[in-house]
Motif scaffolding. Structure first.
Motif, PDB file in Angstrom:
ATOM      1  N   LEU A  13       0.771  -0.764  -0.038  1.00  0.00           N
ATOM      2  CA  LEU A  13       0.208  -0.327  -0.196  1.00  0.00           C
ATOM      3  C   LEU A  13       1.271   1.263  -0.477  1.00  0.00           C
ATOM      4  O   LEU A  13       1.060   2.550  -0.931  1.00  0.00           O
ATOM      5  N   ARG A  14       1.926   1.419   0.565  1.00  0.00           N
ATOM      6  CA  ARG A  14       2.774   1.935   0.591  1.00  0.00           C
ATOM      7  C   ARG A  14       4.525   1.922   0.552  1.00  0.00           C
ATOM      8  O   ARG A  14       5.003   0.487   1.077  1.00  0.00           O
ATOM      9  N   ASP A  15       5.130   2.320  -0.281  1.00  0.00           N
ATOM     10  CA  ASP A  15       6.597   2.385  -0.492  1.00  0.00           C
ATOM     11  C   ASP A  15       7.293   0.947  -0.514  1.00  0.00           C
ATOM     12  O   ASP A  15       8.432   0.839   0.034  1.00  0.00           O
ATOM     13  N   ASN A  16       6.554   0.169  -1.346  1.00  0.00           N
ATOM     14  CA  ASN A  16       7.482  -0.836  -2.138  1.00  0.00           C
ATOM     15  C   ASN A  16       8.087  -2.109  -0.529  1.00  0.00           C
ATOM     16  O   ASN A  16       8.938  -2.054  -0.753  1.00  0.00           O
ATOM     17  N   LEU A  17       7.235  -1.779   0.573  1.00  0.00           N
ATOM     18  CA  LEU A  17       7.652  -2.499   1.612  1.00  0.00           C
ATOM     19  C   LEU A  17       8.050  -4.051   1.413  1.00  0.00           C
ATOM     20  O   LEU A  17       8.802  -4.157   2.024  1.00  0.00           O
ATOM     21  N   GLY A  18       6.800  -4.964   0.974  1.00  0.00           N
ATOM     22  CA  GLY A  18       7.327  -5.512   0.759  1.00  0.00           C
ATOM     23  C   GLY A  18       8.697  -5.760  -0.374  1.00  0.00           C
ATOM     24  O   GLY A  18       9.457  -6.582   0.499  1.00  0.00           O
ATOM     25  N   LEU A  19       9.084  -5.565  -1.317  1.00  0.00           N
ATOM     26  CA  LEU A  19      10.006  -5.265  -2.191  1.00  0.00           C
ATOM     27  C   LEU A  19      11.196  -5.132  -0.884  1.00  0.00           C
ATOM     28  O   LEU A  19      12.489  -5.929  -1.551  1.00  0.00           O
ATOM     29  N   LEU A  20      11.601  -3.748   0.179  1.00  0.00           N
ATOM     30  CA  LEU A  20      12.309  -3.761   0.428  1.00  0.00           C
ATOM     31  C   LEU A  20      12.488  -5.279   1.434  1.00  0.00           C
ATOM     32  O   LEU A  20      13.919  -5.337   1.370  1.00  0.00           O
ATOM     33  N   ASP A  21      11.975  -5.775   2.099  1.00  0.00           N
ATOM     34  CA  ASP A  21      11.441  -6.948   2.646  1.00  0.00           C
ATOM     35  C   ASP A  21      12.753  -8.507   1.956  1.00  0.00           C
ATOM     36  O   ASP A  21      13.472  -8.223   2.425  1.00  0.00           O
ATOM     37  N   GLN A  22      12.097  -8.124   0.724  1.00  0.00           N
ATOM     38  CA  GLN A  22      12.688  -9.141   0.217  1.00  0.00           C
ATOM     39  C   GLN A  22      14.381  -8.658   0.000  1.00  0.00           C
ATOM     40  O   GLN A  22      15.168  -9.662  -0.142  1.00  0.00           O
ATOM     41  N   LEU A  23      15.161  -6.930  -0.406  1.00  0.00           N
ATOM     42  CA  LEU A  23      16.332  -6.685  -0.652  1.00  0.00           C
ATOM     43  C   LEU A  23      16.614  -7.140   0.945  1.00  0.00           C
ATOM     44  O   LEU A  23      18.069  -7.425   0.606  1.00  0.00           O
ATOM     45  N   THR A  24      16.279  -7.427   1.711  1.00  0.00           N
ATOM     46  CA  THR A  24      16.855  -7.102   3.347  1.00  0.00           C
ATOM     47  C   THR A  24      17.341  -8.127   2.920  1.00  0.00           C
ATOM     48  O   THR A  24      18.692  -8.990   3.859  1.00  0.00           O
ATOM     49  N   ALA A  25      16.075  -9.201   2.852  1.00  0.00           N
ATOM     50  CA  ALA A  25      16.279 -10.840   3.113  1.00  0.00           C
ATOM     51  C   ALA A  25      17.873 -11.093   2.060  1.00  0.00           C
ATOM     52  O   ALA A  25      18.857 -12.617   2.381  1.00  0.00           O
ATOM     53  N   LEU A  26      17.587 -10.489   0.412  1.00  0.00           N
ATOM     54  CA  LEU A  26      19.343 -11.528   0.089  1.00  0.00           C
ATOM     55  C   LEU A  26      20.543 -10.641   0.512  1.00  0.00           C
ATOM     56  O   LEU A  26      21.324 -11.260  -0.069  1.00  0.00           O
ATOM     57  N   ARG A  27      20.236  -9.060   1.516  1.00  0.00           N
ATOM     58  CA  ARG A  27      21.470  -9.027   1.938  1.00  0.00           C
ATOM     59  C   ARG A  27      21.604  -9.944   3.409  1.00  0.00           C
ATOM     60  O   ARG A  27      23.262 -10.225   3.302  1.00  0.00           O
ATOM     61  N   TRP A  28      20.551 -11.024   3.949  1.00  0.00           N
ATOM     62  CA  TRP A  28      21.203 -11.343   5.583  1.00  0.00           C
ATOM     63  C   TRP A  28      21.609 -12.686   4.275  1.00  0.00           C
ATOM     64  O   TRP A  28      23.082 -13.285   4.645  1.00  0.00           O
TER      65      TRP A  28
END
Length: 378
Positions: free
Chosen positions: A125-140
């Motif tokens: 709904l705001r700010d592509n937060l799910g996509l940011l979650d995915q990027l954070t997982a890739l950094r993990w």
């Protein structure tokens, strides 16, 4: 941590946390390898439940659903890594689902990571937060996967349906070289029409949800808005929630990511009532977008191959429908009883071929493929 059949499994590892509508805050891994599956994002029932079964059966629900699971050979060292992003139209599903049990795939000599991320109003709904979650997982994965015997310099992102669309978006926004190969399975790229930005704006204006809204009321508002707004914006309205991207330039992504992109022969069949219409939907939403992306990738001097999955159970009313390839990549036990299989079992020889090719592509890219245009079954 679970060790069975020569494989190590860690479930529900937390890679981040976030309050509602906040960006994910990465969590440092403490080395723990839990055995309990993590939570799924709160969600409505799946529209494809009759076809594939209940993908979140047995899972708890929590907005703080930023978890991942790892399956790896017990003696792994320097193995290629495959990071899975689940489908579900960005509103349902979970990487913790038993349907994505990756024992057989990991046994091909790869480390498999399955990611859960925020969905629907909570994630998009705001700010592509799910996509940011995915990027954070890739950094993990980059920072921690060596502990499981994975090579952070050889990572393949792969996903199906909305998960494939996620990988498409990730290729375009990743500026850190977090992954090096990508597999897009039945990504609904045809919903990425010029109307998507307008539709997203309409959804945001029609959904009144804030930090104090209960989960139940937030999901009810989501459902009501999708019912009202979605039909006004075909074909984007078929997948109302998704990352909103700026102008797309494939040049940078094509220079660093080897791509395998494809679809099932009858991807559109679950969504429309007649064969004539399902062929049109397959072409409009899935097949046409895959071909166009492959052409554009090659034009940008990228390495690309395509596939079509054609296997279908005998007398299956929906043919080789959306999701049909998944029991061939993941352990078939999680798919027993799925309506799309019509009481039959996946062809074990074809399943072995697919898992071997997917793992081979993760290991050696284009050199592992027998052709730049693959056909499975049919």
């Amino acid at each position: 941590m679970l060790i069975n059949d020569g494989l190590v499994r860690a479930r529900g590892v937390r890679y981040a946390t976030a309050s509602r509508f906040a960006k994910p805050e990465p969590l440092a891994w403490d080395g723990a390898r839990p055995s309990e599956r993590g939570p799924a994002c709160p969600q409505p029932p799946s529209a494809l439940a009759a076809l594939v079964g209940n993908s979140v059966e047995g899972l708890s629900f929590d907005e703080r659903c930023q978890v991942l699971s790892v399956t790896a050979p017990a003696d792994a060292s320097g193995l290629p890594v495959m990071v899975w992003f689940h489908g579900g139209a960005y509103v349902t599903g979970s990487g913790e689902s038993t349907k994505y049990e990756a024992s057989l795939l990991a046994s091909e000599g790869v480390v498999v990571v399955s990611v859960s991320y925020r969905l629907g109003v909570f994630g998009y709904l705001r700010d592509n937060l799910g996509l940011l979650d995915q990027l954070t997982a890739l950094r993990w994965v980059r920072d921690n996967i060596t502990a499981f015997g994975g090579d952070p310099a050889n990572v393949t992102a792969f996903g199906q349906s909305a998960g494939g669309d996620s990988v498409y978006a990730l290729m375009l926004v990743d500026t850190e070289n977090l992954f090096h190969r990508a597999i897009l399975q039945s990504a609904p790229l045809g919903t990425r029409s010029p109307e998507r930005a307008e539709m997203t704006a309409a959804l945001r204006s029609s959904i009144s949800v804030d930090e104090s809204t209960s989960v139940e009321d937030a999901l009810a508002a989501q459902t009501a808005a999708v019912t009202e707004v979605g039909p006004k914006f075909p074909p984007s309205g078929g997948m109302p929630f998704a990352p909103v991207l700026d102008d797309v330039d494939l040049t940078a992504a094509a220079s660093r990511v080897e791509l395998l992109v494809g679809h099932t022969a009858d991807d559109g069949s679950p969504y429309v009532p007649s064969r004539e219409h399902w062929e049109a939907v397959t072409e409009l939403i899935f097949a046409g977008g895959a071909r166009e992306l492959a052409r554009d990738w090659a034009a940008a001097c990228g390495q690309v191959a395509t596939y079509t999955f054609r296997w279908a159970p005998a007398d299956a009313p929906l043919g080789s429908c959306h999701c049909m390839e998944l029991p061939f990549l993941f352990d078939p036990d999680g798919w027993r009883g799925a309506g799309m299989l019509a009481g039959q079992e996946p062809d074990p020889v074809l399943a072995g071929t697919m898992r071997s090719l997917w793992a081979g592509f993760a290991r050696n890219g284009m050199d592992a493929l027998p052709s730049r245009s693959l056909e499975f079954g049919g």
